[in-house]
Each structure stands twice: as C-alpha cells, then as structure tokens.
Scaffold this motif. Structure first.
Motif, PDB file in Angstrom:
ATOM      1  N   LYS A 169     -13.107  96.484  86.869  1.00 11.08           N
ATOM      2  CA  LYS A 169     -13.800  95.511  86.007  1.00 11.08           C
ATOM      3  C   LYS A 169     -12.864  94.314  85.842  1.00 11.08           C
ATOM      4  N   ILE A 170     -13.346  93.157  86.190  1.00 15.35           N
ATOM      5  CA  ILE A 170     -12.526  91.946  86.137  1.00 15.35           C
ATOM      6  C   ILE A 170     -12.653  91.304  84.758  1.00 15.35           C
ATOM      7  N   ALA A 225      -9.677  94.262  83.546  1.00 16.50           N
ATOM      8  CA  ALA A 225      -9.920  94.587  82.138  1.00 16.50           C
ATOM      9  C   ALA A 225      -9.299  95.939  81.799  1.00 16.50           C
ATOM     10  N   THR A 226      -8.825  96.074  80.573  1.00 18.21           N
ATOM     11  CA  THR A 226      -8.234  97.330  80.116  1.00 18.21           C
ATOM     12  C   THR A 226      -8.881  97.761  78.807  1.00 18.21           C
ATOM     13  N   ASP A 227      -8.845  99.064  78.564  1.00 20.17           N
ATOM     14  CA  ASP A 227      -9.372  99.634  77.332  1.00 20.17           C
ATOM     15  C   ASP A 227      -8.495  99.183  76.166  1.00 20.17           C
ATOM     16  N   ARG A 228      -9.114  98.713  75.108  1.00 20.31           N
ATOM     17  CA  ARG A 228      -8.353  98.214  73.952  1.00 20.31           C
ATOM     18  C   ARG A 228      -7.544  99.303  73.266  1.00 20.31           C
ATOM     19  N   ASP A 229      -8.060 100.531  73.250  1.00 17.10           N
ATOM     20  CA  ASP A 229      -7.387 101.618  72.542  1.00 17.10           C
ATOM     21  C   ASP A 229      -6.296 102.287  73.374  1.00 17.10           C
ATOM     22  N   THR A 230      -6.582 102.539  74.658  1.00 17.41           N
ATOM     23  CA  THR A 230      -5.646 103.322  75.481  1.00 17.41           C
ATOM     24  C   THR A 230      -4.855 102.497  76.489  1.00 17.41           C
ATOM     25  N   GLY A 231      -5.331 101.294  76.789  1.00 15.81           N
ATOM     26  CA  GLY A 231      -4.667 100.477  77.797  1.00 15.81           C
ATOM     27  C   GLY A 231      -5.034 100.866  79.232  1.00 15.81           C
ATOM     28  N   ALA A 232      -5.912 101.865  79.396  1.00 21.15           N
ATOM     29  CA  ALA A 232      -6.316 102.306  80.739  1.00 21.15           C
ATOM     30  C   ALA A 232      -7.133 101.213  81.422  1.00 21.15           C
ATOM     31  N   PRO A 233      -6.939 101.029  82.727  1.00 12.41           N
ATOM     32  CA  PRO A 233      -7.760 100.063  83.457  1.00 12.41           C
ATOM     33  C   PRO A 233      -9.231 100.480  83.385  1.00 12.41           C
ATOM     34  N   LEU A 234     -10.124  99.492  83.329  1.00 12.09           N
ATOM     35  CA  LEU A 234     -11.555  99.776  83.267  1.00 12.09           C
ATOM     36  C   LEU A 234     -12.195  99.564  84.636  1.00 12.09           C
ATOM     37  N   MET A 235     -13.190 100.393  84.914  1.00 12.01           N
ATOM     38  CA  MET A 235     -13.937 100.325  86.157  1.00 12.01           C
ATOM     39  C   MET A 235     -15.412 100.112  85.813  1.00 12.01           C
ATOM     40  N   THR A 236     -16.171  99.608  86.766  1.00 10.48           N
ATOM     41  CA  THR A 236     -17.618  99.563  86.624  1.00 10.48           C
ATOM     42  C   THR A 236     -18.213 100.425  87.729  1.00 10.48           C
ATOM     43  N   VAL A 237     -19.278 101.124  87.409  1.00 11.73           N
ATOM     44  CA  VAL A 237     -19.994 101.924  88.395  1.00 11.73           C
ATOM     45  C   VAL A 237     -21.479 101.799  88.095  1.00 11.73           C
ATOM     46  N   PRO A 240     -13.379 104.050  81.743  1.00  9.92           N
ATOM     47  CA  PRO A 240     -11.936 104.013  81.999  1.00  9.92           C
ATOM     48  C   PRO A 240     -11.643 104.690  83.344  1.00  9.92           C
ATOM     49  N   LYS A 241     -10.675 104.156  84.076  1.00 13.07           N
ATOM     50  CA  LYS A 241     -10.328 104.711  85.390  1.00 13.07           C
ATOM     51  C   LYS A 241     -10.004 106.199  85.289  1.00 13.07           C
ATOM     52  N   THR A 242      -9.410 106.610  84.176  1.00 17.69           N
ATOM     53  CA  THR A 242      -9.059 108.018  83.974  1.00 17.69           C
ATOM     54  C   THR A 242     -10.284 108.907  83.811  1.00 17.69           C
TER      55      THR A 242
END
Length: 114
Positions: free
Chosen positions: A22-23, A32-44, A62-64
């Motif tokens: 997710k850009i 883009a990153t998750d505000r709470d965890t900092g994990a990179p975000l993906m779109t599907v 989240p990528k995780t």
C-alpha cells in the motif's frame, strides 16, 4: 474513527488480485505502515460472494497478516474485517466511500489438499 464489523462467515471469498504494498505517498513511493504496530501495509483485492451476489473488495491488511502465496483464484478466509466510512475534500470537491481492513487473509488452498 467509526468501524463497522463485517461478518464474512457465510461468504465465499477468493483472491482477485494478489497482495501489493500500500503506497502512502505516490511521489516518494513510501509504503504505508500500521499506526499501532509499524508493520508495512498491503492491499489485496478479493471477490466476495454471498447470496448470489459478487463484489470485489479492496482490503488493507498488515503484511504480517497475509499467509503464504496468495495468487489469483486462491480461496481465502478473512479475519477481523471492518468497514470504515471516509470522506475528504480535494480542490473543492467532496468524495466519500467505504474502506475495508482485515487483520488477516489466510489461504484455504493448503487446507483442501490435506
């Protein structure tokens, strides 16, 4: 922000477009990153079929929370899906819609093989 839980238990869901980053900023290419965890975000994109109606939903995950390889047509389970209404104004024009977010998208293909 208001969140509306989405019950996906009675739906058939499959991948329409595989996950992509997710850009956050198109000019810099920042992911883009998750505000709470900092994990990179993906779109599907998933095809959501229920009661004879099919829709393509663009989910942010989240990528995780993305299981192994998710290719087009892979049946998946969705965990923790919420809908969020949004509205913004750009150049004097108001836009609005609903965004969808999931905690996880898990492949069901491996479960069928075993």
């Amino acid at each position: 922000m208001r969140q509306i839980p989405v019950d996906t238990s009675a739906a058939m869901v499959m991948v329409a477009q595989p996950p992509a980053p997710k850009i956050a900023n198109r000019q810099t290419g920042e992911i883009a990153t998750d505000r709470d965890t900092g994990a990179p975000l993906m779109t599907v994109d998933v095809m959501f079929v229920m009661d004879g109606n099919a829709e393509i939903l663009n989910l942010t995950v989240p990528k995780t929370g993305i299981s192994e390889e998710l290719s087009m047509g892979t049946p998946v389970a969705l965990t923790g899906v919420v809908a969020r209404p949004w509205e913004n104004e750009f150049n004097g024009q108001k836009r609005h819609g609903i965004s969808f977010r999931a905690v996880a998208v898990t492949s069901l293909a491996a479960a069928k093989v075993n």
